[in-house]
Scaffold this motif. Structure first.
Motif, PDB file in Angstrom:
ATOM      1  N   TYR A  55       0.960  -1.163   0.014  1.00  0.00           N
ATOM      2  CA  TYR A  55       0.081  -0.309   0.075  1.00  0.00           C
ATOM      3  C   TYR A  55       0.885   1.436  -0.230  1.00  0.00           C
ATOM      4  O   TYR A  55       1.941   1.761   0.905  1.00  0.00           O
ATOM      5  N   GLN A  56       0.437   1.508  -1.047  1.00  0.00           N
ATOM      6  CA  GLN A  56       1.238   3.376  -1.080  1.00  0.00           C
ATOM      7  C   GLN A  56       0.633   4.818  -0.785  1.00  0.00           C
ATOM      8  O   GLN A  56      -0.175   4.729  -1.897  1.00  0.00           O
ATOM      9  N   ALA A  57       0.753   5.341  -0.177  1.00  0.00           N
ATOM     10  CA  ALA A  57       0.151   6.779  -0.062  1.00  0.00           C
ATOM     11  C   ALA A  57       0.613   8.308   0.133  1.00  0.00           C
ATOM     12  O   ALA A  57       1.653   8.071   1.860  1.00  0.00           O
ATOM     13  N   GLY A  58       1.559   8.815  -0.434  1.00  0.00           N
ATOM     14  CA  GLY A  58       2.207  10.647  -0.081  1.00  0.00           C
ATOM     15  C   GLY A  58       3.557   9.281   0.260  1.00  0.00           C
ATOM     16  O   GLY A  58       4.256   8.128  -0.824  1.00  0.00           O
ATOM     17  N   VAL A  69      -3.674   9.579  -5.127  1.00  0.00           N
ATOM     18  CA  VAL A  69      -3.902   9.900  -4.039  1.00  0.00           C
ATOM     19  C   VAL A  69      -3.588   8.662  -3.575  1.00  0.00           C
ATOM     20  O   VAL A  69      -2.712   8.607  -2.371  1.00  0.00           O
ATOM     21  N   GLU A  70      -3.301   7.368  -3.696  1.00  0.00           N
ATOM     22  CA  GLU A  70      -3.048   5.784  -2.975  1.00  0.00           C
ATOM     23  C   GLU A  70      -3.044   4.730  -3.708  1.00  0.00           C
ATOM     24  O   GLU A  70      -3.777   4.798  -4.858  1.00  0.00           O
ATOM     25  N   GLN A  71      -2.734   3.995  -3.550  1.00  0.00           N
ATOM     26  CA  GLN A  71      -1.835   2.505  -4.731  1.00  0.00           C
ATOM     27  C   GLN A  71      -1.858   1.047  -3.596  1.00  0.00           C
ATOM     28  O   GLN A  71      -1.148   1.404  -2.796  1.00  0.00           O
ATOM     29  N   PHE A  72      -1.812   0.490  -4.082  1.00  0.00           N
ATOM     30  CA  PHE A  72      -2.397  -1.003  -3.630  1.00  0.00           C
ATOM     31  C   PHE A  72      -1.744  -1.938  -4.349  1.00  0.00           C
ATOM     32  O   PHE A  72      -2.794  -1.466  -6.274  1.00  0.00           O
ATOM     33  N   ALA A  73      -0.943  -2.555  -4.666  1.00  0.00           N
ATOM     34  CA  ALA A  73      -0.299  -3.221  -5.826  1.00  0.00           C
ATOM     35  C   ALA A  73      -0.103  -4.747  -4.885  1.00  0.00           C
ATOM     36  O   ALA A  73       1.138  -4.698  -3.974  1.00  0.00           O
ATOM     37  N   ALA A 114      -6.865  15.861   7.356  1.00  0.00           N
ATOM     38  CA  ALA A 114      -6.822  14.628   6.538  1.00  0.00           C
ATOM     39  C   ALA A 114      -5.239  13.679   7.170  1.00  0.00           C
ATOM     40  O   ALA A 114      -4.474  14.472   8.310  1.00  0.00           O
ATOM     41  N   VAL A 115      -5.896  12.844   6.742  1.00  0.00           N
ATOM     42  CA  VAL A 115      -5.258  11.555   7.589  1.00  0.00           C
ATOM     43  C   VAL A 115      -4.562  10.947   6.215  1.00  0.00           C
ATOM     44  O   VAL A 115      -5.549   9.891   5.781  1.00  0.00           O
ATOM     45  N   GLY A 116      -3.114  10.940   6.220  1.00  0.00           N
ATOM     46  CA  GLY A 116      -3.253   9.884   4.413  1.00  0.00           C
ATOM     47  C   GLY A 116      -3.926  10.303   3.510  1.00  0.00           C
ATOM     48  O   GLY A 116      -4.549  12.029   3.127  1.00  0.00           O
ATOM     49  N   PRO A 117      -4.741   9.742   2.922  1.00  0.00           N
ATOM     50  CA  PRO A 117      -5.449  10.125   1.731  1.00  0.00           C
ATOM     51  C   PRO A 117      -7.050   9.932   2.531  1.00  0.00           C
ATOM     52  O   PRO A 117      -7.905  10.791   1.480  1.00  0.00           O
ATOM     53  N   THR A 118      -7.653  10.483   3.559  1.00  0.00           N
ATOM     54  CA  THR A 118      -8.755  10.513   4.271  1.00  0.00           C
ATOM     55  C   THR A 118      -8.740  11.683   4.239  1.00  0.00           C
ATOM     56  O   THR A 118      -7.972  12.495   5.263  1.00  0.00           O
ATOM     57  N   LEU A 151      -5.492  -7.348  -8.991  1.00  0.00           N
ATOM     58  CA  LEU A 151      -4.162  -7.315  -8.560  1.00  0.00           C
ATOM     59  C   LEU A 151      -3.208  -5.717  -8.486  1.00  0.00           C
ATOM     60  O   LEU A 151      -2.327  -6.113  -7.612  1.00  0.00           O
ATOM     61  N   LYS A 152      -4.135  -5.463  -9.150  1.00  0.00           N
ATOM     62  CA  LYS A 152      -3.810  -3.546  -8.403  1.00  0.00           C
ATOM     63  C   LYS A 152      -4.797  -2.859  -8.855  1.00  0.00           C
ATOM     64  O   LYS A 152      -5.472  -2.800  -9.565  1.00  0.00           O
ATOM     65  N   SER A 153      -4.573  -1.538  -7.633  1.00  0.00           N
ATOM     66  CA  SER A 153      -5.753  -0.669  -7.759  1.00  0.00           C
ATOM     67  C   SER A 153      -4.800   0.868  -7.503  1.00  0.00           C
ATOM     68  O   SER A 153      -4.400   0.755  -6.455  1.00  0.00           O
ATOM     69  N   ARG A 154      -5.296   1.653  -8.161  1.00  0.00           N
ATOM     70  CA  ARG A 154      -4.928   3.317  -8.106  1.00  0.00           C
ATOM     71  C   ARG A 154      -6.045   4.131  -8.183  1.00  0.00           C
ATOM     72  O   ARG A 154      -7.113   4.179  -9.589  1.00  0.00           O
ATOM     73  N   MET A 155      -6.455   5.208  -7.246  1.00  0.00           N
ATOM     74  CA  MET A 155      -6.489   6.093  -6.911  1.00  0.00           C
ATOM     75  C   MET A 155      -6.568   6.869  -7.581  1.00  0.00           C
ATOM     76  O   MET A 155      -4.738   7.624  -6.708  1.00  0.00           O
TER      77      MET A 155
END
Length: 322
Positions: free
Chosen positions: A47-50, A177-181, A282-286, A165-169
């Protein structure tokens, strides 16, 4: 006249082609929804955000008795989430706390099936290119927001199984904004039952347990309403729950546009305590927005949406006198 007829015909064909392309993409999303519920899978994702990066391990089993899942973080303080059908337990070993709750809105790699009409009303949905993730082929599914109240998304889907397999906002500028992979994942086959059992449950006899389930109520019983909902967002649940130890119960409302979710908490202000800080944060992407209603209630709206969305929804809340 003939030229104009050709223009009309071409416009019609273009519209039909676009509708067909959207339906194809929606079909892929339906496949993702089914896969996330019915497949056995296990793997590691990042997980990546900032500047934040977090690695987690997940295992999921689906059989005749239901769905079971265990997710543990591999970075920083240990945390574990164990799901058994509709029940979820959060284990926080350092704090020796267990939080029990109902199943939450689904997150990566799951996809909750939603109304295609609602989704296409808020996003342009289309197929992207064929890519590669975690050593596997991956079909891109692109969701472009129709307005500024929501973010864009790109999903990468394994064609054979339908597992995401992967999700990107993405924000309005195209920035992530954030990514899961997944970095590695096995799909199908046998996943051992121990993989979805808590590693902390046996030793958690003396831990403090917090019941965060709450009780479902009707909007009329809650006494809370929104005078003008955010465009594209619909109410999906209203629950009365305790959000602070020893505090009064709050009303928790959840709104969704078919993909993004915003939570709104309305809680009484305890007299004699410090006045809450209001405004944007804000807290991360929230994104979070807080406001007061008189001196009696604090309204908090939060979600992974643009700041304007949480602000507008928070400002639309009204307390109905019973």
């Amino acid at each position: 006249m003939i030229g104009r007829a050709w223009v009309v015909a071409l416009s019609l064909f273009a519209g039909l082609a676009q509708a067909s392309a959207s339906q194809d993409a929606i079909a892929w999303l339906a496949k993702v929804s089914a896969a996330s519920q019915t497949l056995n899978y296990a793997g590691t994702f990042v997980y990546q955000a900032g500047r934040t990066t977090e690695t987690s391990r997940i295992a999921h089993i689906s059989d005749a008795t239901g769905e079971y899942e265990r997710l543990e973080t591999l970075d920083g303080p240990p945390r574990e989430i164990v799901r058994s059908n509709g029940d979820v337990r959060f284990y926080l070993p350092q704090e020796k706390i267990i939080i029990s709750d109902h199943a939450m809105p689904k997150r990566f790699p799951a996809w909750a099936h939603v109304s295609p009409d609602q989704l296409m009303g808020n996003y342009n949905v289309r197929l992207g290119s064929l890519d590669r993730v975690a050593g596997m082929p991956a079909q891109q599914v692109v969701l472009e927001p129709r307005d500024a109240f929501r973010y864009g998304h790109t999903f990468w889907v394994e064609p054979g199984s339908g597992l995401m397999l992967k999700s990107r906002m993405l924000d309005s500028t195209g920035a992530v904004v954030e990514q899961f992979a997944f970095s590695d994942v096995s799909i199908g086959g046998l996943v051992e039952r121990d993989k979805v059992r808590s590693r902390y449950a046996a030793a958690a006899g003396g831990w403090r347990e917090i019941n965060a389930r709450g009780a479902a109520v009707t909007p009329e019983e809650a006494g809370v309403s929104c005078r003008g909902l955010l465009p594209g967002f619909r109410p999906i649940s209203t629950v009365r729950r305790q959000v602070k130890d020893g505090g009064a119960d709050a009303v928790h409302l959840v709104y969704s546009d078919g993909l993004a979710t915003i939570s709104v908490f309305v809680e009484p202000i305890v007299q004699g305590r410090k006045t809450p800080v209001v405004g944007e944060s804000a807290v991360g992407p929230t994104r979070i927005f807080k406001r007061l209603i008189g001196a009696q209630y604090l309204v908090t709206a939060l979600g992974e949406v643009p700041p304007e969305s949480v602000r507008r929804l928070a400002e639309s809340v009204e307390i109905r006198q019973k």
